[in-house]
Every structure is written in C-alpha cells, then in structure tokens.
Design a protein around this motif. Sequence first.
Motif, PDB file in Angstrom:
ATOM      1  N   ILE A 142       0.841  -1.210   0.000  1.00 13.86           N
ATOM      2  CA  ILE A 142       0.000   0.000   0.000  1.00 13.86           C
ATOM      3  C   ILE A 142       0.868   1.249   0.000  1.00 13.86           C
ATOM      4  O   ILE A 142       0.519   2.267  -0.595  1.00 13.86           O
ATOM      5  CB  ILE A 142      -0.959  -0.031   1.204  1.00 13.86           C
ATOM      6  N   GLU A 143       2.028   1.170   0.635  1.00 17.82           N
ATOM      7  CA  GLU A 143       2.967   2.302   0.640  1.00 17.82           C
ATOM      8  C   GLU A 143       3.859   2.325  -0.601  1.00 17.82           C
ATOM      9  O   GLU A 143       4.705   3.205  -0.741  1.00 17.82           O
ATOM     10  CB  GLU A 143       3.834   2.245   1.895  1.00 17.82           C
ATOM     11  N   GLY A 144       3.687   1.334  -1.481  1.00 11.54           N
ATOM     12  CA  GLY A 144       4.486   1.292  -2.696  1.00 11.54           C
ATOM     13  C   GLY A 144       5.878   0.718  -2.508  1.00 11.54           C
ATOM     14  O   GLY A 144       6.734   0.843  -3.394  1.00 11.54           O
ATOM     15  N   ASP A 145       6.130   0.069  -1.372  1.00 11.75           N
ATOM     16  CA  ASP A 145       7.449  -0.490  -1.081  1.00 11.75           C
ATOM     17  C   ASP A 145       7.461  -1.964  -1.502  1.00 11.75           C
ATOM     18  O   ASP A 145       7.389  -2.882  -0.680  1.00 11.75           O
ATOM     19  CB  ASP A 145       7.751  -0.348   0.423  1.00 11.75           C
ATOM     20  N   TYR A 146       7.574  -2.191  -2.807  1.00 13.70           N
ATOM     21  CA  TYR A 146       7.446  -3.543  -3.347  1.00 13.70           C
ATOM     22  C   TYR A 146       8.630  -4.437  -2.989  1.00 13.70           C
ATOM     23  O   TYR A 146       8.460  -5.633  -2.737  1.00 13.70           O
ATOM     24  CB  TYR A 146       7.275  -3.486  -4.869  1.00 13.70           C
ATOM     25  N   GLN A 147       9.829  -3.857  -2.965  1.00 11.54           N
ATOM     26  CA  GLN A 147      11.014  -4.676  -2.675  1.00 11.54           C
ATOM     27  C   GLN A 147      10.949  -5.258  -1.270  1.00 11.54           C
ATOM     28  O   GLN A 147      11.205  -6.448  -1.055  1.00 11.54           O
ATOM     29  CB  GLN A 147      12.291  -3.824  -2.839  1.00 11.54           C
ATOM     30  N   ASN A 148      10.627  -4.420  -0.279  1.00 13.51           N
ATOM     31  CA  ASN A 148      10.535  -4.919   1.095  1.00 13.51           C
ATOM     32  C   ASN A 148       9.325  -5.829   1.283  1.00 13.51           C
ATOM     33  O   ASN A 148       9.334  -6.720   2.140  1.00 13.51           O
ATOM     34  CB  ASN A 148      10.491  -3.755   2.089  1.00 13.51           C
ATOM     35  N   ALA A 173       4.748 -18.399  -2.458  1.00 11.09           N
ATOM     36  CA  ALA A 173       5.278 -18.343  -3.825  1.00 11.09           C
ATOM     37  C   ALA A 173       4.334 -17.570  -4.748  1.00 11.09           C
ATOM     38  O   ALA A 173       4.770 -16.730  -5.546  1.00 11.09           O
ATOM     39  CB  ALA A 173       5.494 -19.762  -4.361  1.00 11.09           C
ATOM     40  N   THR A 174       3.029 -17.842  -4.637  1.00 14.90           N
ATOM     41  CA  THR A 174       2.059 -17.123  -5.475  1.00 14.90           C
ATOM     42  C   THR A 174       1.964 -15.649  -5.080  1.00 14.90           C
ATOM     43  O   THR A 174       1.828 -14.777  -5.943  1.00 14.90           O
ATOM     44  CB  THR A 174       0.664 -17.770  -5.379  1.00 14.90           C
ATOM     45  N   VAL A 179       3.186  -9.859  -6.446  1.00 18.88           N
ATOM     46  CA  VAL A 179       3.880  -8.572  -6.274  1.00 18.88           C
ATOM     47  C   VAL A 179       4.742  -8.268  -7.494  1.00 18.88           C
ATOM     48  O   VAL A 179       4.790  -7.127  -7.965  1.00 18.88           O
ATOM     49  CB  VAL A 179       4.734  -8.572  -4.989  1.00 18.88           C
ATOM     50  N   HIS A 180       5.420  -9.284  -8.024  1.00 17.92           N
ATOM     51  CA  HIS A 180       6.237  -9.071  -9.228  1.00 17.92           C
ATOM     52  C   HIS A 180       5.375  -8.605 -10.400  1.00 17.92           C
ATOM     53  O   HIS A 180       5.805  -7.759 -11.201  1.00 17.92           O
ATOM     54  CB  HIS A 180       6.958 -10.363  -9.607  1.00 17.92           C
ATOM     55  N   SER A 189      13.174 -11.775 -13.327  1.00 18.26           N
ATOM     56  CA  SER A 189      12.653 -11.950 -11.963  1.00 18.26           C
ATOM     57  C   SER A 189      11.227 -12.501 -11.987  1.00 18.26           C
ATOM     58  O   SER A 189      10.880 -13.385 -11.197  1.00 18.26           O
ATOM     59  CB  SER A 189      12.668 -10.617 -11.208  1.00 18.26           C
ATOM     60  N   VAL A 190      10.423 -11.971 -12.893  1.00 17.14           N
ATOM     61  CA  VAL A 190       9.029 -12.423 -12.984  1.00 17.14           C
ATOM     62  C   VAL A 190       8.980 -13.866 -13.475  1.00 17.14           C
ATOM     63  O   VAL A 190       8.239 -14.698 -12.933  1.00 17.14           O
ATOM     64  CB  VAL A 190       8.211 -11.511 -13.920  1.00 17.14           C
TER      65      VAL A 190
END
Length: 721
Positions: A142-148, A173-174, A179-180, A189-190
Amino acid sequence: MEAVAEGLWRLADYHEKKGELGKAIKCLEAICQSSVSFFPVVEVKTRLRIATLLLTHSHNVNHAKSHLERSQLLLKSIPSCFELKCRAYSLLSQCYHLVGAIPPQKQILYKGLDLTNSAGHELSVKLWSCNFNSQLANALIIEGDYQNSIAALESGYIFSVEICYPELQMFFATSILHVHLMQWYDDNSVEQAVIKCDEVWESIEPEKRQQSVGLLFYNELLHIFYRLRICDYKNAAQHLDKLDAAMKADLQQTQYIEDLTKEMNALNQSLSRSDLHYKDRLALTEKHAQLQSQLRSMTEPTSVSKESLEPGQFGNMRRKSRDKLELAPYPIDGEWLPKSAVYALVDLMVVIFSRPKGLFKECAKRIQSGMLTIQEELVKLGITDGMREVSLQHSAIWMAGVYLMLLMQLLENKVAIELTRSEFVEAQEALVQMKNWFVRFPTILQACESMIEMLRGQYSHYVGCYHEATFHYIEAAKLSESKSIQAMCRVYAAVSYICIGDAESSTQALDLIGPVYRMMDSFVGVREKTSVLFAYGLLLMKQHDLQEARNRLAKGLQLTHNHLGNLQLVAQYLTILGSLALALHDTVQAREILRSSLTLAKKLYDIPTQIWVLSVLTTLYQELGEKGNEMENAEYQSKKADDLQKRLVDAHSSIHHIDLIEKVRREIQQLKEVDMKRAIGGPSLGVNLDIPESIGVSVSLPTSSLKLMDMDTGRRGKRKL
C-alpha cells in the motif's frame, strides 16, 4: 469468578449462534465492565472475543480496535500468553489496516515479529511468523514499497519450508509472483517467480492439490495475468481452460449441496409429523442419515482451513467455509478474494480471450453472468442506487473496490464489443454507466478515469469525431502513470489525426508516433509494437512511401498473427496491405489479401472495416475491368454504407452523444489521502488486479472506422522517424 466468566462466554456463544449479536456482546462486556476484577487473561480473552464478533458481523472497526488496544496493554503485564499476544497483534493490525492507519499497522506487526523471533522454534511460532510477514507485505504494498514486501514474503516462504508445509509454501510463492506482476522490475525476476510457483505446485501431493481449490484459482489466474502481459495467448488459454473447468465443477458441486440441503429440510419436516407410521419414520431416518453423511463429506473443511478467532473477511456477514477460496492455514488470513469475486474475474478473463476472436455471444453471456454476480455482492455491501463513496463504511471500502473494479472492466469490454459491432447506442449506454459509477466512487475508481477517457476517445473515433477523439486520448495519457497505456493512447490519437487527413494533422500524428516507435522494443510483450507499426505504416501510406509502409505493416501483421490473435487488428492490417498491393499493381496478391480481410471483418460484424475493404475491392475490379464484380461489390458497399449511416445518425441524435464527445474532463472531488490508500490498497494483495488486457489497454485498435477513400490525394511532406 472464573466460573462466572465461563458461564457468560457460553451464553455469548448461545446468542451468537441464534444471530443475536447485541446480546452476545452484552454478555461479554459484562465481564469487562464488572466492578469485581477478573484475572487479566480472562479479560484479554473476552476483549478478543468481542473484537472478533464486531469485525465478523459489523462495520464497527473502531469499537473493536479499542478492545484490542486495551488487550495489548493488559498483555504487557503478563510474561507468557504467546498465543493471546499473537492474536491481539494480528487482529489489531487488521483493524489499523481497515481504517487506513498503515504506520501503526506496521509498528504492531514488527512487534509481533519481535515476539516470534524470541519465542523458539515450535510450529505455532513459525505459523505466526508467516501471519505477520504476510500482513506486513500487504501493508508495504500500500505504501508502494514492493522490494521490502517481497522480502517479507520470502521470509514467510523460508518458515514454510522449515516446517515442511508445501501448501503454505505455495501461498507465499504465489504472493511473491503477484507482487512481481504488480511492479514488473525485469523479465527474468518475474519468470523465475512463475517457475517457482510451478515447482512448488508440483511438489504438493495430487490429493492435496485437489483440496487446495483456493490455491488452484489464485495460481492459475496469476499465470494468466503473466501470459497476457508477455502476449503469450496460446499458453494463457490452457490456464484459462483449466480455470473455467474448475469453476464449473465447483458451481455444480455447490448446486448439488443446495439440492441435498433442500432434500434434508423436506425430510426434517416429514420426520416432525406426529402421525408418521413407524416403518415410514424408519425409512426416512435412514435416508436422513445418508444425506447427512453425504453433506458432511462434501462440506467438511479442506486441509488449509480451520476456525480461528480472526474473521476471513471484515465488514461482511460471516461466510460459510464452502463460500471461501482459502489459500493458507490458520492463523494466516489467507483468502485473496471471495469466491464470487474470483468467479466474476474468471468470466472477465473469458471475455478478454473471446473478444479479439469475435466470439461475441460467449462474451455477452459472460459479461451478463459477471455483472449479475457483482451486483448481488454490491447490494450485500449496502451499495444500492444513488449511494455514494462518502457514505461507504471504512471496512467495506476494499471489498467494494474489488467488485467495482471488476464491474468497470466488464463494462469496458462491453463498450469495446459494441463499438466493434457498430452498435453505437449500446456502447453509449455502457460508457455512461461507467461514468456514473466513477462519479459516485471517484476515489475507489481513480484508476478507471484514464480508461473512461480512452473509451470516450474510441467512441468519438468510431462515430467520426476525430478531433474530439484526439483530445480524449491525450487526456487519457495524462491521467495514467503506465508507460504502456500512455504509449497506446498516443498511438490511438495519432490514428485519429491521420483520419483527419490534413497536412498539420499528419505532422501531429508523426510527433505522437515517433517517441513510441523509438522505444517500442522496451515494452513487455508486443502489444505496443504492433499498434505503433500499424499507425506508422498507415502514415507512410498516406505519405505515399509505399514500399516502406509495406515493410512496416508486414512486420506488424506477423507479430499480431503470431502473438495476439486479434482478428480485428489482423483485418485492418490486411486491408492496408491489400491497398498497398493494389497501389504497387500486384493485383493477384491484392485480391487474395482483401478477400481474407473481408471474411474477418464479416465475422466480427465490423461494418466500417467491411466498407473500407469493399471500397478497395471496387477499385481493384475497376483496374481489372471486371464489370460484374465491380457492380456487385459496389451495390453491397452501398448497402453497408447506408446501414452504417443509419447507425451513426442514431448515435449522433442520442442524448448521451454530446456529453461523451465533448472536449471536457470533469474534475471530481476525492476522499482524503489516508482513505485513498485504503481504497487502492487491500488485504491479500488483492485490489491491484493488474489485468493488462482490460485496464485501459484494449486490444482492438479504434481504427475500424478509417476511411481511406482519399488514398490518391496529393503527396504530403515526408518525415522519417
């Protein structure tokens, strides 16, 4: 005093089973408000129970939050009670999530993770770690912090491996793949995330895979999103077939359970009769036992479900286990979307695959099915005629957002189908519905504003209002943050400028096409590439650079045929290539290409493209001196032109026409920022459905109403890209 508490707990359970929520809560609050002190553990358990009831059966999130915050304070003075502390942290986190308080939600989850990190290596400890990591990942998204977010999910995956729980591994895994797909950093990565899902799914025993229906739907849908994104329609279709078959089988089972339940109720009524003969009663009792056994075997919880303190879906009535598609075991809130939303999503996927192939009857059936499902669910959420966003309960925002987004995407496809079929009035009505929903729910449907502007552009283009079309396409590009959608809008606008036909418009078209053409290989898949090659080839043809146009268009046609399978775009490519073959005096190839194009246009009921092809065929027959074919063709062309003209007159005379084409974008007041985050974000990574074919990126180019009768007009100034 413990006996008193036990008695009140049992009385609360009794009232809850009878559906008397108020009485159940009063029983429990009597313990919390008692002048005689109970042990802190008793009060904590009671407050957790109250919070669970409120979250499960009502929208009273703040009241639940107060009880949970008080429980947390009480638990600070108790050295043990690991399970109670974890439940309090988890429920409080979800309360903060529902009211859009993301920073305190993250803070409470970090406390939960600190607790589990210091609590040992038991199974329950690692399951709670999975719970907190799953919720943390969602808050970070929600905060846009996809890596974390991915890092949190990977931590959960490691714990699931340590406890040798394949279904839980599949859940993480799903989720990582999801997120990817939401934030596509790089292709590799995807792809690796997709491969990991396949490996984990295969590691689950076949019998357990059959029981994990929620994971099956989630995994297959994510694979479809991935295949659509890379334009691998052939492999995506296999996943859709599997998904559709699973949905139909589940619907059949649900219907069978309903039939058994009705039969059981009828038996109960018969058995309640006092005058029933002994032998009849014996036979009915035996039949009752058989039905009960059948029902129990079909409705017993799956391997990944268990009753917990935590409700699976906040703000809604409690749903029975068979109405859920659970993804993970207790204590994880592992439901992605309710079953009805998943079914509507499957209908949408079928529409997205069927529309480019011209299977409009199947599309209509699925659109109707999906919209009916969604409307029923919206009523359950209290969304009836005239209700607006400001009146919506906080706890219902996320779920409303899911259903409203699905509704908009179904309507978007309806607009595209009706425009392809030249049913302009029907397209107007669907587009007006979209506008009205957006006006009522502007924050939740914020992402749809660009989609609506794009569709206004497409409508304007189809009815010949090219200047208005360019305005709406450019506005749509401004409203979107997606580079892909921006590129598509600019290509659409360029095609409308080409249709205007003057030198200035051709220059503006080139200015729009140029930047997209130069970066076309940077996009994932070939959607943008095929579109810009089409537009550039069309422009080169208008400039009479015929051989260069032919090269570009042949390349675009090959990509479209191999990867997209979009019959309308193929028909339009063929029509231009047929025109080019004729201009280059290759009449044999021109005849063959144009006949193929006409066949496709007829299959799609695409009248403008049919007229376009017929006009070129008439020219071909004139050159070949085939008078009979020329007259027959011209007569058919005239008939189709009259039909199109009538449809255009109906569209232009409609009360909605001016409103849709008008060069105005209305500003709508939206909710404050914290509410915006709640509307856009949501539990289980579920609101950003990321359906690339549906959100503003229509496969069908709005070029079917191109009229190239002025092909032989004077040469225009040429500029190379």
